[in-house]
Design a protein around this motif. Structure first.
Motif, PDB file in Angstrom:
ATOM      1  N   ARG A 119     -23.900  24.131  -8.928  1.00  0.00           N
ATOM      2  CA  ARG A 119     -25.283  23.836  -8.554  1.00  0.00           C
ATOM      3  C   ARG A 119     -26.134  25.095  -8.665  1.00  0.00           C
ATOM      4  NH1 ARG A 119     -26.090  19.017  -4.258  1.00  0.00           N
ATOM      5  NH2 ARG A 119     -24.729  17.536  -5.317  1.00  0.00           N
ATOM      6  N   LEU A 222     -38.019  14.444   1.144  1.00  0.00           N
ATOM      7  CA  LEU A 222     -37.184  15.343   0.358  1.00  0.00           C
ATOM      8  C   LEU A 222     -37.741  16.758   0.357  1.00  0.00           C
ATOM      9  CD1 LEU A 222     -36.380  13.011  -2.670  1.00  0.00           C
ATOM     10  CD2 LEU A 222     -34.711  13.940  -1.064  1.00  0.00           C
ATOM     11  N   ARG A 226     -35.094  17.486   3.396  1.00  0.00           N
ATOM     12  CA  ARG A 226     -33.901  16.689   3.116  1.00  0.00           C
ATOM     13  C   ARG A 226     -33.227  17.134   1.828  1.00  0.00           C
ATOM     14  NH1 ARG A 226     -30.248  15.432   5.472  1.00  0.00           N
ATOM     15  NH2 ARG A 226     -31.712  14.772   7.082  1.00  0.00           N
ATOM     16  N   ALA A 227     -34.008  17.447   0.794  1.00  0.00           N
ATOM     17  CA  ALA A 227     -33.421  17.800  -0.503  1.00  0.00           C
ATOM     18  C   ALA A 227     -32.610  19.089  -0.424  1.00  0.00           C
ATOM     19  CB  ALA A 227     -34.522  17.933  -1.559  1.00  0.00           C
ATOM     20  N   CYS A 229     -31.199  20.446   2.189  1.00  0.00           N
ATOM     21  CA  CYS A 229     -29.992  20.233   2.988  1.00  0.00           C
ATOM     22  C   CYS A 229     -28.924  19.526   2.167  1.00  0.00           C
ATOM     23  CB  CYS A 229     -30.319  19.421   4.240  1.00  0.00           C
ATOM     24  SG  CYS A 229     -31.283  20.320   5.479  1.00  0.00           S
ATOM     25  N   ASP A 230     -29.329  18.500   1.422  1.00  0.00           N
ATOM     26  CA  ASP A 230     -28.384  17.757   0.601  1.00  0.00           C
ATOM     27  C   ASP A 230     -27.814  18.630  -0.515  1.00  0.00           C
ATOM     28  OD1 ASP A 230     -28.871  15.569   2.184  1.00  0.00           O
ATOM     29  OD2 ASP A 230     -30.128  14.526   0.718  1.00  0.00           O
ATOM     30  N   TRP A 231     -28.698  19.405  -1.163  1.00  0.00           N
ATOM     31  CA  TRP A 231     -28.282  20.207  -2.318  1.00  0.00           C
ATOM     32  C   TRP A 231     -27.291  21.301  -1.925  1.00  0.00           C
ATOM     33  CZ3 TRP A 231     -29.100  19.040  -7.262  1.00  0.00           C
ATOM     34  CH2 TRP A 231     -28.853  20.012  -8.248  1.00  0.00           C
ATOM     35  N   GLY A 233     -25.527  21.279   0.960  1.00  0.00           N
ATOM     36  CA  GLY A 233     -24.491  20.789   1.846  1.00  0.00           C
ATOM     37  C   GLY A 233     -24.642  21.266   3.274  1.00  0.00           C
ATOM     38  N   LYS A 235     -25.055  20.496   6.789  1.00  0.00           N
ATOM     39  CA  LYS A 235     -24.895  19.374   7.697  1.00  0.00           C
ATOM     40  C   LYS A 235     -25.538  19.721   9.037  1.00  0.00           C
ATOM     41  CE  LYS A 235     -22.340  17.449   4.548  1.00  0.00           C
ATOM     42  NZ  LYS A 235     -22.883  16.355   3.700  1.00  0.00           N
TER      43      LYS A 235
END
Length: 236
Positions: A119, A222, A226-227, A229-231, A233, A235
Motif C-alpha cells: 500500500r 471517508l 474512515r479512509a 483508518c481503513d487504508w 489498518g 482499529k
C-alpha cells in the motif's frame, strides 16, 4: 484537537528537523493511545535499517512509514536503486509507505505494478515542494490522476491551503481537488486523506469544516477519517 472537532490524528515525525522525532511521537502515543498513531521513518541508506521493517509495527502506535526524499542526495534514492530493497520488504511485512513523490511519479507506478500488495500513499496531493506559481503547482495533476488505476495507491489530501493564493476557504485548491474526485479516480479522492494545517493559512476548525463544502454522505465520511483508518489498518 478538541476545540477543532478532531477525534484522532496520525503523526508524521520529521527526523531531519529532530533526530528524536520518532521517539517523541511514540511518547505522545503512549499518553493518548486512542487518539494518536504514527507513520514513522528510518534511514533508508543504512544497511542496518533493513532489519527494522519486519518488526516496525510492533513499536507503539506505528502503522507504517513515511519518507520525504528531500535534499540533493535523497531525491535520487527512488530512481538510483538505493531504496529498491524497501518495496519488497515492506510488501512482505504489510507495511504501508507514504512518500513525497511529485518528482518520481513514473517510479511510483512501476513499484505499484511490481508489488500489488504494497500500500502506497502520495503525500500532499502529489504536489511539488517549494514556492511555485499557480500553474506549476498543478502541472503534474494529470500524471497524479493516472495513478488512480492502481488499487494499491492512495492520495493523502494534505496541504491544500498552501497551494492556494486565496484565503479560507481556498477556492482554487478546493475546485481542483473536487475536480479530481471522479469515478475514474476513486483513490485520488478517498484514498488516505488527513489534514496538514499551517497556522498561517488555516485553523484546524477551518480545515475540518472546509471539507463539508463539496463532499457529502459516504465521501465525506471517508475523507473525514474512515479512509485513512481503513487504508492503514488503524482499529480505533
Amino acid at each position: 484537537m478538541d476545540a477543532g472537532g478532531v477525534d484522532a490524528a496520525i503523526l508524521t515525525p520529521h527526523t531531519p528537523w529532530d533526530p528524536n522525532a520518532n521517539e517523541l511521537c511514540m511518547e505522545a502515543v503512549r499518553a493518548y493511545p486512542d487518539r494518536l498513531a504514527i507513520l514513522g521513518n528510518f534511514p533508508l541508506d543504512k544497511p542496518e535499517s533493513r532489519a527494522l521493517v519486519d518488526t516496525w509495527k510492533q513499536r507503539p502506535g506505528m502503522l507504517g512509514c513515511r519518507f520525504t526524499f528531500i535534499g540533493p542526495e535523497q531525491s535520487k534514492w527512488p530512481t538510483d536503486g538505493t531504496v529498491d530493497w524497501l518495496w519488497p520488504a515492506a510488501e512482505r511485512a504489510g507495511l504501508p509507505i507514504a512518500m513525497m513523490a511529485a518528482n518520481f511519479l513514473p517510479k511510483v507506478a512501476e513499484v505499484a505494478q511490481r508489488h500489488p500488495n504494497l500500500r502506497l500513499i502520495l503525500d500532499h496531493l502529489g504536489r511539488p515542494r517549494g514556492d511555485t506559481s499557480p500553474s506549476e503547482r498543478w502541472a503534474n495533476l494529470a500524471d497524479v490522476l493516472a495513478l488512480a488505476k492502481y488499487p494499491n495507491i492512495a492520495m493523502k489530501a494534505t496541504g491544500a491551503p498552501s497551494y492556494s493564493d486565496q484565503s479560507y476557504p481556498f477556492a482554487t485548491s478546493t475546485t481542483t481537488c473536487a475536480g479530481s474526485t471522479t469515478p475514474s479516480a476513486p483513490r485520488a479522492g478517498s484514498g488516505a486523506p488527513t489534514s496538514r494545517v499551517c497556522p498561517a493559512v488555516a485553523s484546524v476548525r477551518n480545515a475540518v469544516h472546509g471539507r463539508a463544502a463539496w463532499l457529502k454522505g459516504r465521501d465525506l465520511e471517508l475523507v473525514m477519517g474512515r479512509a485513512v483508518c481503513d487504508w492503514l489498518g488503524w482499529k480505533r
